[in-house]
Design an enzyme around this catalytic site. Structure first.
Site, short mmCIF file in Angstrom:
data_model
loop_
_atom_site.label_atom_id
_atom_site.label_comp_id
_atom_site.label_asym_id
_atom_site.label_seq_id
_atom_site.Cartn_x
_atom_site.Cartn_y
_atom_site.Cartn_z
N HIS A 57 0.78 -1.15 0.03
CA HIS A 57 -0.08 -0.01 0.15
C HIS A 57 0.82 1.35 -0.11
O HIS A 57 0.46 2.35 -0.37
CB HIS A 57 -0.88 0.15 1.24
N GLY A 58 2.12 1.43 0.55
CA GLY A 58 2.64 2.41 0.41
C GLY A 58 4.24 2.46 1.41
O GLY A 58 4.16 1.41 2.11
#
Length: 445
Positions: free
Chosen positions: A300-301
């Site tokens: 996701h990041g």
């Protein structure tokens, strides 16, 4: 190019469908492949070369792999996985910009490579088949993540019926309304919270902001997924549903079986089960879950909040597996309260990248030991927000229960349902004309 844009709905889509259906069936994969590359190029032309190079590289080496000796086959798989995930990690962690859809098409390529390597399917017959699978524009940018072994039969043969096109259009309109009329409106409320600053909001406003973001991310991503499924139907495909009323879950583990289902399926089939799943005892099961959730956070990041978010979910799933889930299943009130707390709190960890700011927000949400002025402020922020966004927020909460989804499934052929969809479509068009385009939240992942 966005699905929720005038240019896509009134120019690209009708022209593409016209060309797609004018030509005979044997040509449609070529048209879909070419049209998908055009769609991607209109959105981000500078990275079309990367998509094409990655596609050709994987396609060629997978063909070599199938007839190679075991040692060479292992080397090819390792090379392809290192290249595919290396490109993804390089852009996600070492670059300021990330190509659209790279997280999704990397996972699809890895699934294709591994399934052929494990003998679960044979390689595609030609580059166009591989390209159609990887680049299919309905799901290229933000999923759902398709598995080659599940869609290759449809790529080679699919049925075309007016009923499927009609159903696809209806699903597309529903997804469009979810995105524009609910997610974008509630995104404006969350944006107000960000602009005012977490120190300046009251406790009720903090909870209202958390609820708004929770509904925004659900209707944004679910809306995109519905549009993707609808577009797939228009082209003769059947894609999996990516959401199954997740906010009605009664445990965290159940929530993530219902949320972003295609991503969960990918991690289960290509990480969790190959590691041993739950077949080798409790300790190794916990280890496998830990690895899956670390990778989920990284997917996701790169900011620390995603790892914190993932570790919190991992711990709750472990606690549920150790007996708490039985309590939740037995006591519906406890399970509902548990999820009412979990959903907004977990999404705040997801949304706020700065840990210091996140702690400030949690202090506002849980003002233990604070005075009344700290908790309530002047009271006007919450009242004004409810006056402006209250109806849409409560409508979103009601829609998230799945009641109207079931109503749609039962009555989608009725004239009055068609009338409702027509109204929703034109309201969405008006919104697009009046407002600046707002990209889907999951584009950034």
């Amino acid at each position: 190019m966005l699905f929720s844009s005038i240019s896509f709905i009134f120019i690209f889509l009708p022209l593409f469908l016209l060309i797609y259906y004018i030509f005979p069936e044997r040509c449609r994969n070529y048209i879909l492949f070419a049209g998908s590359l055009l769609f991607y190029g209109l959105g981000e032309i500078k990275y079309v070369w990367l998509l094409l190079f990655t596609l050709v590289l994987n396609d060629c080496f997978v063909r070599v792999m199938t007839s190679a000796k075991e040692l060479v086959k292992n080397a090819i798989v390792l090379f392809l996985l290192v290249y595919d995930f290396g490109i993804l990690i390089g852009f996600k962690y070492l670059s300021d910009g990330i190509p659209l859809g790279i997280s999704f098409y990397t996972f699809q390529l890895a699934a294709y490579v591994l399934d052929v390597y494990w003998g679960k399917c044979k390689p595609s017959r030609n580059l166009v088949e591989t390209g159609t699978y990887l680049c299919m524009y309905p799901q290229l940018i933000a999923g759902p993540i398709l598995l080659y072994k599940d869609v290759i039969s449809q790529i080679r043969y699919r049925t075309y019926k007016l009923e499927k096109i009609e159903d696809g259009m209806k699903l597309f309109v529903l997804g469009l309304a979810y995105k524009l009329l609910i997610a974008d409106m509630l995104g404006m409320l969350w944006h107000q919270v960000l602009v005012v600053g977490f120190e300046s909001i009251s406790t009720p406003m903090a909870w209202l902001g958390a609820a708004a973001f929770s509904m925004e991310i659900y209707f944004d991503f679910n809306g995109y997924s519905l549009m993707a499924v609808g577009l797939g139907k228009m082209l003769g495909f059947k894609f999996m549903d990516n959401f199954n009323v997740p906010y009605m879950s009664r445990s965290v583990s159940e929530f993530f079986r219902r949320w972003h289902i295609s991503l969960g399926q990918w991690f289960r089939e290509y990480v969790y089960i190959p590691l041993g799943g739950n077949r080798k005892g409790r300790i190794l099961t916990i280890r496998n879950l830990f690895i899956v959730w670390v990778l989920t956070g990284m997917w996701h990041g790169r900011t620390i909040n995603f790892l914190v978010w993932a570790m919190g979910i991992f711990l709750l799933i472990v606690i549920e597996r150790m007996g708490f889930k039985a309590v939740l299943q037995k006591h519906s009130v406890v399970s509902r309260i548990y999820m009412i707390l979990f959903i907004p709190v977990s999404w705040m960890i997801f949304a706020i990248s700065d840990i210091g700011e996140l702690l400030v927000y949690f202090k506002k949400m849980f003002p233990i030991g604070q005075n009344f002025e700290f908790i309530a402020g002047n009271g006007r922020d919450t009242i004004m927000a409810l006056q402006q966004y209250g109806i849409i927020l409560f409508a979103a909460i009601f829609l998230s229960t799945g009641i109207l989804r079931n109503l749609y499934q039962e009555n989608k052929r009725k004239w009055w349902m068609l009338l409702i969809l027509i109204v929703l479509f034109w309201l969405s068009v008006i919104h697009m004309i009046k407002n600046v385009e707002n990209p889907f939240l999951y584009f950034r992942f």
